[in-house]
Design a protein around this motif. Structure first.
Motif, PDB file in Angstrom:
ATOM      1  N   GLY B  46      -1.336 -25.772  17.227  1.00 12.71           N
ATOM      2  CA  GLY B  46      -2.304 -24.814  17.750  1.00 12.71           C
ATOM      3  C   GLY B  46      -3.278 -24.358  16.678  1.00 12.71           C
ATOM      4  O   GLY B  46      -4.474 -24.172  16.942  1.00 12.71           O
ATOM      5  N   ALA B  47      -2.757 -24.173  15.469  1.00 12.22           N
ATOM      6  CA  ALA B  47      -3.630 -23.775  14.359  1.00 12.22           C
ATOM      7  C   ALA B  47      -4.631 -24.889  14.060  1.00 12.22           C
ATOM      8  O   ALA B  47      -5.828 -24.639  13.874  1.00 12.22           O
ATOM      9  CB  ALA B  47      -2.786 -23.463  13.125  1.00 12.22           C
ATOM     10  N   GLU B  48      -4.135 -26.129  14.059  1.00  9.69           N
ATOM     11  CA  GLU B  48      -5.032 -27.260  13.807  1.00  9.69           C
ATOM     12  C   GLU B  48      -6.090 -27.359  14.896  1.00  9.69           C
ATOM     13  O   GLU B  48      -7.269 -27.599  14.612  1.00  9.69           O
ATOM     14  CB  GLU B  48      -4.229 -28.566  13.721  1.00  9.69           C
ATOM     15  N   ASP B  49      -5.661 -27.158  16.132  1.00 12.83           N
ATOM     16  CA  ASP B  49      -6.617 -27.206  17.249  1.00 12.83           C
ATOM     17  C   ASP B  49      -7.687 -26.129  17.106  1.00 12.83           C
ATOM     18  O   ASP B  49      -8.831 -26.320  17.526  1.00 12.83           O
ATOM     19  CB  ASP B  49      -5.889 -27.035  18.596  1.00 12.83           C
ATOM     20  N   ALA B  50      -7.305 -25.001  16.532  1.00 11.11           N
ATOM     21  CA  ALA B  50      -8.251 -23.897  16.357  1.00 11.11           C
ATOM     22  C   ALA B  50      -9.215 -24.160  15.202  1.00 11.11           C
ATOM     23  O   ALA B  50     -10.185 -23.432  15.033  1.00 11.11           O
ATOM     24  CB  ALA B  50      -7.507 -22.585  16.134  1.00 11.11           C
ATOM     25  N   GLY B  51      -8.917 -25.187  14.396  1.00 10.22           N
ATOM     26  CA  GLY B  51      -9.817 -25.532  13.301  1.00 10.22           C
ATOM     27  C   GLY B  51      -9.321 -25.121  11.932  1.00 10.22           C
ATOM     28  O   GLY B  51     -10.063 -25.189  10.959  1.00 10.22           O
ATOM     29  N   LEU B  58      -7.930 -16.931   8.870  1.00 13.18           N
ATOM     30  CA  LEU B  58      -8.014 -15.940   9.938  1.00 13.18           C
ATOM     31  C   LEU B  58      -8.860 -16.536  11.060  1.00 13.18           C
ATOM     32  O   LEU B  58     -10.017 -16.899  10.839  1.00 13.18           O
ATOM     33  CB  LEU B  58      -8.659 -14.661   9.396  1.00 13.18           C
ATOM     34  N   VAL B  59      -8.258 -16.666  12.244  1.00 12.70           N
ATOM     35  CA  VAL B  59      -8.961 -17.208  13.400  1.00 12.70           C
ATOM     36  C   VAL B  59      -9.354 -16.054  14.315  1.00 12.70           C
ATOM     37  O   VAL B  59      -8.500 -15.258  14.710  1.00 12.70           O
ATOM     38  CB  VAL B  59      -8.080 -18.218  14.167  1.00 12.70           C
ATOM     39  N   LEU B  60     -10.639 -15.987  14.625  1.00 15.49           N
ATOM     40  CA  LEU B  60     -11.146 -14.904  15.466  1.00 15.49           C
ATOM     41  C   LEU B  60     -11.275 -15.378  16.902  1.00 15.49           C
ATOM     42  O   LEU B  60     -11.318 -16.579  17.174  1.00 15.49           O
ATOM     43  CB  LEU B  60     -12.498 -14.428  14.931  1.00 15.49           C
ATOM     44  N   ASP B  61     -11.363 -14.423  17.823  1.00 18.21           N
ATOM     45  CA  ASP B  61     -11.336 -14.810  19.234  1.00 18.21           C
ATOM     46  C   ASP B  61     -12.661 -15.398  19.723  1.00 18.21           C
ATOM     47  O   ASP B  61     -12.743 -15.850  20.864  1.00 18.21           O
ATOM     48  CB  ASP B  61     -10.858 -13.667  20.132  1.00 18.21           C
ATOM     49  N   ASN B  62     -13.668 -15.430  18.850  1.00 15.79           N
ATOM     50  CA  ASN B  62     -14.893 -16.147  19.219  1.00 15.79           C
ATOM     51  C   ASN B  62     -14.867 -17.577  18.685  1.00 15.79           C
ATOM     52  O   ASN B  62     -15.869 -18.287  18.775  1.00 15.79           O
ATOM     53  CB  ASN B  62     -16.135 -15.405  18.708  1.00 15.79           C
TER      54      ASN B  62
END
Lengths: 79, 79
Positions: B46-51, B58-62
């Motif tokens: 999931g982290a990889e998918d998020a980039g 830190l992954v933001l909701d945008n």
């Protein structure tokens, strides 16, 4: 009141991500100063003394320096 | 309520700096999830998918991904 200094140089792609980060900060607890080194070159020596190696970077009042890299997607670069 | 996910892998030197960053966040406005990928390897895809390309990040909701590098001093490494 904690103190934090956010150094950047106005990279257009990064500004949005930086703004998002700044929006997360609790400004009731943190005195956050934002310094644009491109516009205020006189602040560069102080940033270097604080340990800033690249921008954007967030310097905390305990001396920690967080260097932030925004992994911009190609879609974002294309705008 | 904004959502942000902080991914890390438990690097001892970085944990203090990460905690400082997390202390800056306004938790009344931001639902901040902290994920230790070393302990929860099932979250890595999931982290990889998020980039996420490196930790801490830190992954933001945008969709923005902020990769954070803590420039640890040698004194900090020597602890």
């Amino acid at each position: 009141m904690k103190k934090a200094t956010f150094y950047h140089a106005g990279c257009p792609v990064c500004v949005n991500a930086e703004q998002e980060l700044l929006n997360l900060v609790d400004t009731s607890k943190v005195n956050l100063e934002v310094v644009h080194l491109g516009e205020h070159a006189n602040r560069i020596p102080g940033a270097e003394d604080a340990g800033v190696k690249s921008v954007p970077a967030l310097v905390l009042d305990n001396g920690s320096v967080l260097h932030i890299n925004h992994g911009a997607t190609m879609a974002q670069v294309k705008g």
